[in-house]
Motif scaffolding. Structure first.
Motif, PDB file in Angstrom:
ATOM      1  N   SER A  86       0.857  -1.186   0.000  1.00 27.17           N
ATOM      2  CA  SER A  86       0.000   0.000   0.000  1.00 27.17           C
ATOM      3  C   SER A  86       0.892   1.234   0.000  1.00 27.17           C
ATOM      4  O   SER A  86       2.023   1.194   0.474  1.00 27.17           O
ATOM      5  N   LYS A  87       0.361   2.306  -0.561  1.00 25.53           N
ATOM      6  CA  LYS A  87       1.126   3.543  -0.620  1.00 25.53           C
ATOM      7  C   LYS A  87       0.173   4.722  -0.658  1.00 25.53           C
ATOM      8  O   LYS A  87      -0.810   4.721  -1.395  1.00 25.53           O
ATOM      9  N   LEU A  88       0.474   5.751   0.136  1.00 27.96           N
ATOM     10  CA  LEU A  88      -0.323   6.977   0.163  1.00 27.96           C
ATOM     11  C   LEU A  88       0.469   8.093  -0.489  1.00 27.96           C
ATOM     12  O   LEU A  88       1.628   8.318  -0.154  1.00 27.96           O
ATOM     13  N   GLU A  89      -0.162   8.787  -1.442  1.00 24.45           N
ATOM     14  CA  GLU A  89       0.450   9.934  -2.106  1.00 24.45           C
ATOM     15  C   GLU A  89      -0.365  11.185  -1.789  1.00 24.45           C
ATOM     16  O   GLU A  89      -1.596  11.154  -1.803  1.00 24.45           O
ATOM     17  N   ILE A  90       0.319  12.276  -1.529  1.00 21.58           N
ATOM     18  CA  ILE A  90      -0.330  13.562  -1.268  1.00 21.58           C
ATOM     19  C   ILE A  90      -0.098  14.475  -2.471  1.00 21.58           C
ATOM     20  O   ILE A  90       1.037  14.656  -2.904  1.00 21.58           O
ATOM     21  N   ILE A  91      -1.171  15.012  -3.025  1.00 21.43           N
ATOM     22  CA  ILE A  91      -1.158  15.853  -4.226  1.00 21.43           C
ATOM     23  C   ILE A  91      -0.365  15.152  -5.338  1.00 21.43           C
ATOM     24  O   ILE A  91       0.687  15.645  -5.784  1.00 21.43           O
ATOM     25  N   PRO A  92      -0.840  13.998  -5.808  1.00 17.92           N
ATOM     26  CA  PRO A  92      -0.145  13.270  -6.874  1.00 17.92           C
ATOM     27  C   PRO A  92      -0.413  13.884  -8.244  1.00 17.92           C
ATOM     28  O   PRO A  92      -1.267  14.764  -8.405  1.00 17.92           O
ATOM     29  N   ASN A  93       0.329  13.414  -9.239  1.00 14.90           N
ATOM     30  CA  ASN A  93       0.125  13.875 -10.611  1.00 14.90           C
ATOM     31  C   ASN A  93      -1.132  13.258 -11.222  1.00 14.90           C
ATOM     32  O   ASN A  93      -1.451  12.097 -10.964  1.00 14.90           O
ATOM     33  N   GLY A  94      -1.828  14.036 -12.074  1.00 12.63           N
ATOM     34  CA  GLY A  94      -2.954  13.510 -12.820  1.00 12.63           C
ATOM     35  C   GLY A  94      -4.134  13.130 -11.958  1.00 12.63           C
ATOM     36  O   GLY A  94      -4.199  13.438 -10.760  1.00 12.63           O
ATOM     37  N   VAL A  95      -5.115  12.463 -12.563  1.00 18.05           N
ATOM     38  CA  VAL A  95      -6.282  11.927 -11.864  1.00 18.05           C
ATOM     39  C   VAL A  95      -6.540  10.529 -12.403  1.00 18.05           C
ATOM     40  O   VAL A  95      -6.153  10.193 -13.525  1.00 18.05           O
ATOM     41  N   ILE A  96      -7.219   9.689 -11.613  1.00 18.12           N
ATOM     42  CA  ILE A  96      -7.402   8.296 -12.024  1.00 18.12           C
ATOM     43  C   ILE A  96      -8.724   8.068 -12.743  1.00 18.12           C
ATOM     44  O   ILE A  96      -8.878   7.063 -13.434  1.00 18.12           O
ATOM     45  N   TYR A  97      -9.717   8.985 -12.578  1.00 14.57           N
ATOM     46  CA  TYR A  97     -10.939   8.872 -13.369  1.00 14.57           C
ATOM     47  C   TYR A  97     -10.782   9.776 -14.588  1.00 14.57           C
ATOM     48  O   TYR A  97     -10.649  10.993 -14.464  1.00 14.57           O
ATOM     49  N   GLU A  98     -10.793   9.178 -15.769  1.00  9.41           N
ATOM     50  CA  GLU A  98     -10.494   9.926 -16.987  1.00  9.41           C
ATOM     51  C   GLU A  98     -11.676  10.796 -17.414  1.00  9.41           C
ATOM     52  O   GLU A  98     -12.841  10.406 -17.278  1.00  9.41           O
ATOM     53  N   ALA A  99     -11.371  11.963 -17.950  1.00 10.19           N
ATOM     54  CA  ALA A  99     -12.402  12.896 -18.394  1.00 10.19           C
ATOM     55  C   ALA A  99     -13.131  12.342 -19.606  1.00 10.19           C
ATOM     56  O   ALA A  99     -12.491  11.921 -20.577  1.00 10.19           O
ATOM     57  N   PRO A 100     -14.479  12.331 -19.600  1.00 16.15           N
ATOM     58  CA  PRO A 100     -15.224  11.934 -20.801  1.00 16.15           C
ATOM     59  C   PRO A 100     -14.942  12.914 -21.934  1.00 16.15           C
ATOM     60  O   PRO A 100     -15.034  14.131 -21.756  1.00 16.15           O
ATOM     61  N   LEU A 101     -14.609  12.398 -23.087  1.00 16.58           N
ATOM     62  CA  LEU A 101     -14.167  13.238 -24.193  1.00 16.58           C
ATOM     63  C   LEU A 101     -15.242  14.218 -24.662  1.00 16.58           C
ATOM     64  O   LEU A 101     -14.965  15.395 -24.920  1.00 16.58           O
ATOM     65  N   ALA A 102     -16.502  13.755 -24.790  1.00 18.32           N
ATOM     66  CA  ALA A 102     -17.543  14.561 -25.423  1.00 18.32           C
ATOM     67  C   ALA A 102     -18.477  15.244 -24.428  1.00 18.32           C
ATOM     68  O   ALA A 102     -19.497  15.801 -24.839  1.00 18.32           O
ATOM     69  N   ASP A 103     -18.158  15.223 -23.136  1.00 13.38           N
ATOM     70  CA  ASP A 103     -18.995  15.897 -22.142  1.00 13.38           C
ATOM     71  C   ASP A 103     -18.659  17.385 -22.145  1.00 13.38           C
ATOM     72  O   ASP A 103     -17.565  17.779 -21.743  1.00 13.38           O
ATOM     73  N   PRO A 104     -19.599  18.262 -22.573  1.00 10.20           N
ATOM     74  CA  PRO A 104     -19.270  19.681 -22.694  1.00 10.20           C
ATOM     75  C   PRO A 104     -19.109  20.396 -21.362  1.00 10.20           C
ATOM     76  O   PRO A 104     -18.597  21.522 -21.324  1.00 10.20           O
ATOM     77  N   LYS A 105     -19.537  19.783 -20.262  1.00 17.04           N
ATOM     78  CA  LYS A 105     -19.500  20.440 -18.960  1.00 17.04           C
ATOM     79  C   LYS A 105     -18.394  19.914 -18.053  1.00 17.04           C
ATOM     80  O   LYS A 105     -18.282  20.347 -16.908  1.00 17.04           O
TER      81      LYS A 105
END
Length: 342
Positions: A86-105
């Motif tokens: 296990s490992k805890l990171e504080i303010i890591p790079n990127g995000v793990i849930y990817e942004a939906p490409l066609a969601d305008p909001k």
């Protein structure tokens, strides 16, 4: 060998990876499912920075033929990195849930042009967005990754066919989310957010009848998004419930679904990938009439950008507006945009 181990342990502490080096050629085998194309690019580009390796190959242990072939060639000379329990990171790079490409909001940095037909609030519309997705805490285990993060953004529309140009509408968004990813494929996001919408002053001045119709639309929303990666494809669905609505008669249930595609083949000097996405939004306030967005184009990625990508897109939209108090009006447009997002 030490340089490879350092890069792998820093970039993918949760992964068990074997690697073989012979004649300046590096072969990497990831335990379990393969890395997605963007993540693999980050790893390969960082390793290429050493200028030592003539070739770098990445595969997964799912491909047993490749594993057996490499084992026969290199035998016991493979080095295996053991994942941290296990490992805890504080303010890591990127995000793990990817942004939906066609969601305008979805929060992002974006600028684009829309040609509307018919004209609802303007024919030639400039759309802009400022937004960011930030991870605050990330916790890895052998198969699961958890993340707490925040999102914030502004989306706006401006009619520049008039002189002076007219601000049509602006929406302000802020959210707090808990993301969970299982085995690099199954992504989930539970999000609590607030959105408020404000019609533009110049738009009201030019169309004074909206003074009586003006609505300061706002609400809080609890949403759950889930997505699953199937090779180059990523289908997803989101369920939402609105609270503290203004006006109070707004109905609370929303459904959002779509699919994204990211090609594995790179073009344009090995820097770009073809992308395609469809997003459909349903709200029981508009009798679940679908609002459909389609986006396609090219994506360029740079590992220095902490997981952000640059996209050049052609966009098509048809359905009820998602811009503030115009939600009852149907819009249709074709446009182009450039955006940077996580």
């Amino acid at each position: 060998m030490g340089y490879v181990a350092a890069v792998i342990n820093e970039a993918f502490p949760e992964e068990e990876i074997k690697y073989y080096i012979k004649d300046n050629q590096l072969n990497i085998i990831v335990r379990g499912t393969e890395l997605d194309s963007t993540t693999q690019d980050k790893l390969v580009n960082r390793l290429k920075a050493s200028s030592y390796f003539s070739k770098i190959n990445v595969s997964s242990s799912e491909d047993q033929k490749i594993t057996d072939k490499l084992h026969n060639i290199y035998g016991s000379s493979a080095i295996k990195t053991s994942p941290a329990i296990s490992k805890l990171e504080i303010i890591p790079n990127g995000v793990i849930y990817e942004a939906p490409l066609a969601d305008p909001k979805w929060p992002k940095f974006s600028a684009g042009y829309q040609r509307h037909s018919p004209s609802v609030y303007g024919k030639n519309v400039f759309d802009l967005a400022f937004g960011e997705n930030l991870a605050l805490l990330r916790y890895h285990t052998s198969h699961l990754t958890y993340e707490i993060g925040i999102q914030a953004g502004l989306t706006g529309l401006m009619d520049f066919s008039q002189s002076p140009s007219r601000l049509i509408n602006s929406d302000y968004f802020v959210g707090l989310g808990l993301s969970m990813v299982y085995d690099k494929k199954w992504q989930n996001l539970i999000q609590f957010s607030h959105i408020s919408s404000h019609i533009g002053d110049e738009f009201i001045i030019s169309r004074p009848r909206y003074l009586d119709k003006r609505i300061n639309l706002s609400y809080e929303a609890l949403k759950w998004y889930t997505a699953y990666k199937l090779g180059s494809f990523r289908p997803y669905i989101g369920l939402g419930y609105l609270m503290d609505q203004d006006p109070s008669y707004l109905k609370p249930f929303t459904i959002e679904t779509g699919i994204d595609y990211l090609s594995k083949t790179k073009i344009l000097w090995d820097k770009a990938r073809f992308i395609f996405g469809v997003n459909a939004f349903f709200w029981n306030e508009t009798k679940y009439s679908p609002r459909v967005n389609v986006s396609t184009g090219l994506q360029l990625a740079n590992p220095v950008w902490s997981g952000r990508t640059l996209k050049f897109l052609v966009n098509y939209t048809n359905g009820n507006s998602r811009h503030g108090q115009f939600y009852k009006k149907r819009e249709k447009y074709l446009g182009v945009s450039v955006n940077i997002s996580s």
